[in-house]
Design a protein around this motif. Sequence first.
Motif, PDB file in Angstrom:
ATOM      1  N   UNK A 142      -9.548 -11.243  -3.179  1.00  0.00           N
ATOM      2  CA  UNK A 142      -8.453 -11.034  -1.790  1.00  0.00           C
ATOM      3  C   UNK A 142      -9.101 -10.544  -0.636  1.00  0.00           C
ATOM      4  N   UNK A 143      -8.448 -11.004   0.417  1.00  0.00           N
ATOM      5  CA  UNK A 143      -8.754 -11.185   2.160  1.00  0.00           C
ATOM      6  C   UNK A 143      -8.567  -9.734   2.596  1.00  0.00           C
ATOM      7  N   UNK A 144      -8.744  -9.379   3.089  1.00  0.00           N
ATOM      8  CA  UNK A 144      -8.944  -7.898   3.969  1.00  0.00           C
ATOM      9  C   UNK A 144      -9.383  -8.120   5.390  1.00  0.00           C
ATOM     10  N   UNK A 145      -8.257  -7.641   5.949  1.00  0.00           N
ATOM     11  CA  UNK A 145      -7.871  -8.586   7.352  1.00  0.00           C
ATOM     12  C   UNK A 145      -8.094  -7.334   8.001  1.00  0.00           C
ATOM     13  N   UNK A 146      -8.608  -7.344   9.401  1.00  0.00           N
ATOM     14  CA  UNK A 146      -8.218  -6.628  10.898  1.00  0.00           C
ATOM     15  C   UNK A 146      -8.610  -5.000  10.295  1.00  0.00           C
ATOM     16  N   UNK A 147      -9.902  -4.981   9.637  1.00  0.00           N
ATOM     17  CA  UNK A 147     -10.540  -3.707   8.999  1.00  0.00           C
ATOM     18  C   UNK A 147     -10.684  -3.101  10.653  1.00  0.00           C
ATOM     19  N   UNK A 148     -10.409  -1.822  11.178  1.00  0.00           N
ATOM     20  CA  UNK A 148     -11.005  -1.014  12.236  1.00  0.00           C
ATOM     21  C   UNK A 148     -12.319  -1.318  13.080  1.00  0.00           C
ATOM     22  N   UNK A 149     -12.556  -1.807  13.908  1.00  0.00           N
ATOM     23  CA  UNK A 149     -13.805  -1.821  14.188  1.00  0.00           C
ATOM     24  C   UNK A 149     -15.285  -1.307  14.167  1.00  0.00           C
ATOM     25  N   UNK A 179      -7.546   0.244  -2.265  1.00  0.00           N
ATOM     26  CA  UNK A 179      -6.801  -0.159  -1.760  1.00  0.00           C
ATOM     27  C   UNK A 179      -4.984   0.470  -1.367  1.00  0.00           C
ATOM     28  N   UNK A 180      -5.945   1.720  -1.810  1.00  0.00           N
ATOM     29  CA  UNK A 180      -4.435   2.878  -1.020  1.00  0.00           C
ATOM     30  C   UNK A 180      -4.743   3.126   0.105  1.00  0.00           C
ATOM     31  N   UNK A 181      -6.177   3.169   0.648  1.00  0.00           N
ATOM     32  CA  UNK A 181      -6.930   4.160   1.593  1.00  0.00           C
ATOM     33  C   UNK A 181      -7.251   2.629   2.301  1.00  0.00           C
ATOM     34  N   UNK A 182      -7.221   1.405   1.975  1.00  0.00           N
ATOM     35  CA  UNK A 182      -7.006   0.202   2.913  1.00  0.00           C
ATOM     36  C   UNK A 182      -5.864   0.390   3.359  1.00  0.00           C
ATOM     37  N   UNK A 183      -4.194   0.694   2.084  1.00  0.00           N
ATOM     38  CA  UNK A 183      -2.782   0.938   2.747  1.00  0.00           C
ATOM     39  C   UNK A 183      -3.166   1.593   3.670  1.00  0.00           C
ATOM     40  N   UNK A 184      -3.584   2.801   3.800  1.00  0.00           N
ATOM     41  CA  UNK A 184      -3.231   3.076   4.984  1.00  0.00           C
ATOM     42  C   UNK A 184      -3.372   3.371   6.190  1.00  0.00           C
ATOM     43  N   UNK A 185      -4.564   2.454   6.188  1.00  0.00           N
ATOM     44  CA  UNK A 185      -4.529   1.673   7.598  1.00  0.00           C
ATOM     45  C   UNK A 185      -3.360   0.617   8.299  1.00  0.00           C
ATOM     46  N   UNK A 186      -3.051   1.254   9.073  1.00  0.00           N
ATOM     47  CA  UNK A 186      -1.818   0.529  10.063  1.00  0.00           C
ATOM     48  C   UNK A 186      -2.010  -1.279  10.074  1.00  0.00           C
ATOM     49  N   UNK A 187      -3.139  -1.084  10.572  1.00  0.00           N
ATOM     50  CA  UNK A 187      -3.259  -2.105  11.070  1.00  0.00           C
ATOM     51  C   UNK A 187      -3.733  -3.613  10.098  1.00  0.00           C
ATOM     52  N   UNK A 216       1.090  -5.550 -11.753  1.00  0.00           N
ATOM     53  CA  UNK A 216       1.571  -4.741 -11.777  1.00  0.00           C
ATOM     54  C   UNK A 216       0.622  -3.150 -11.611  1.00  0.00           C
ATOM     55  N   UNK A 217      -0.410  -2.538 -11.561  1.00  0.00           N
ATOM     56  CA  UNK A 217      -0.770  -1.864 -10.983  1.00  0.00           C
ATOM     57  C   UNK A 217      -0.766  -1.451  -9.775  1.00  0.00           C
ATOM     58  N   UNK A 218      -1.519  -2.523  -9.336  1.00  0.00           N
ATOM     59  CA  UNK A 218      -1.974  -2.510  -7.815  1.00  0.00           C
ATOM     60  C   UNK A 218      -1.218  -3.102  -7.151  1.00  0.00           C
ATOM     61  N   UNK A 219       0.332  -3.840  -6.999  1.00  0.00           N
ATOM     62  CA  UNK A 219       0.984  -4.613  -6.612  1.00  0.00           C
ATOM     63  C   UNK A 219       1.524  -3.943  -5.487  1.00  0.00           C
ATOM     64  N   UNK A 220       1.519  -2.446  -5.018  1.00  0.00           N
ATOM     65  CA  UNK A 220       2.243  -1.426  -4.205  1.00  0.00           C
ATOM     66  C   UNK A 220       1.276  -1.967  -2.696  1.00  0.00           C
ATOM     67  N   UNK A 221       0.161  -2.104  -3.174  1.00  0.00           N
ATOM     68  CA  UNK A 221      -0.767  -2.198  -1.941  1.00  0.00           C
ATOM     69  C   UNK A 221      -0.899  -3.233  -1.473  1.00  0.00           C
ATOM     70  N   UNK A 222      -0.546  -4.558  -2.175  1.00  0.00           N
ATOM     71  CA  UNK A 222      -0.815  -6.002  -1.713  1.00  0.00           C
ATOM     72  C   UNK A 222       0.355  -6.320  -1.022  1.00  0.00           C
ATOM     73  N   UNK A 223       0.025  -7.163   0.422  1.00  0.00           N
ATOM     74  CA  UNK A 223       1.261  -7.120   0.785  1.00  0.00           C
ATOM     75  C   UNK A 223       1.340  -8.602   1.246  1.00  0.00           C
ATOM     76  N   UNK A 224       1.366  -9.201   0.426  1.00  0.00           N
ATOM     77  CA  UNK A 224       1.436 -10.797   0.542  1.00  0.00           C
ATOM     78  C   UNK A 224       0.668 -11.660  -0.386  1.00  0.00           C
ATOM     79  N   UNK A 225       1.228 -13.003  -1.176  1.00  0.00           N
ATOM     80  CA  UNK A 225       0.220 -13.265  -1.910  1.00  0.00           C
ATOM     81  C   UNK A 225      -0.084 -15.143  -1.160  1.00  0.00           C
TER      82      UNK A 225
END
Length: 390
Positions: A142-149, A179-187, A216-225
């Motif tokens: 999974x590409x996890x981009x733009x974490x808070x520094x 994944x839900x916690x990462x998704x809660x970070x807007x950036x 099926x389980x986590x797709x709601x937290x994934x922003x793109x393929x």
Amino acid sequence: MGNTSISYLWREPKSAEGFKAGVSLHSHTNQSKETLDFIAEMSQDWPWLMPIMRWAEDRSAEKTGIRPQYTKSYWTPPLTPKLAFDLEEQQIQNQLQLPALVSISDHDDINAPMLLRSLNSARHIPVSLEWTVPFGPTAFHLGVHNLPSATGTAWQERLAEFTALPIEGRDPKLLTQILAELDEIPGVLLIFNHPLWDLYRVGADKHGVSVNEFLAINGQYIHALELNGLRTWKENAAVTVLAGKWNQITISGGDRHGIEPNANVNLTNATTFNEFVHEVRRERISHTLFMPQYREPWKHRILQGTLDAIRDYPHFPEGMRTWDERVFHPDSNGIIRPLSTLWKDNVVPRVVTGAMKIVRMMEARPVARGLKMAWSDAGEMRAALAEIDA
């Protein structure tokens, strides 16, 4: 699905006109540790190779006291973070005449962006990594981009702890919770990298079942393929179908490991990475542009990447110049060291030198030209483009 498009620079030379920036996602530097498992796998794919490898391994043990351990060894890509950043930035600036937004994502590691942030030219680079996620019989990237520094290091450690957990006994809801916690970070931007690549060789059917179960389980937290710049036309076409099935949008990801810049980028009307994330996550907009190198035969490009990995670079920083300085293996005490320090009497064994010469011969013009013709995948490219044009 959102507003997505795919274009090809060699077919539409003016594709970038009207956009405000180009975005390079998913590339690797010498901070990535790449497995050497593929060497052991080669003997499974080509049985005739097995006795040769066993002979070489026995000879290594006899001469140096070290028997090759592929699972504990790794290699690193040749480019430093600065060289990788410059390569990606210059491709976008020079070929598209656009400002560049570059997100480097090494395997499970944020060292590259943290180092680059000390340079004026790259001080705004997002803190990103490619997270290895064990799932069922396989693992996904999974590409996890733009974490808070401020919390990037804590996130890196937490994600690494998850990766190291045995699947047996792991809380089945833990992955979804992270994944839900990462998704809660807007950036933050979460991308399913090369979703249909059976990287861990569990079999295409098993891999496909796991991909669909994961979404099926986590797709709601994934922003793109991801449409991957190092995967085939056929596989990327299948990813677009998968994205449609799961109401996802597609996005670029070059996956560069060598010295060829990413073979695809995103075009955006954003001027900062935060704005780009908003465009993808909230507006569901993504314009992927494939660069001309993508139309070269896939096998030829993989060979070029291999040659990049084993090439010497005399002008690179000390310790990164020769291939055996970028390959790491346990010594007789189990301590990981550069291969260049493990040769007996500091001399590369003749069998290794000979193997390298054979591989490098494939770069010689007559051989390379013949292989390129033999490996042509123009039919696959035409079929994919015809499907898009239909």
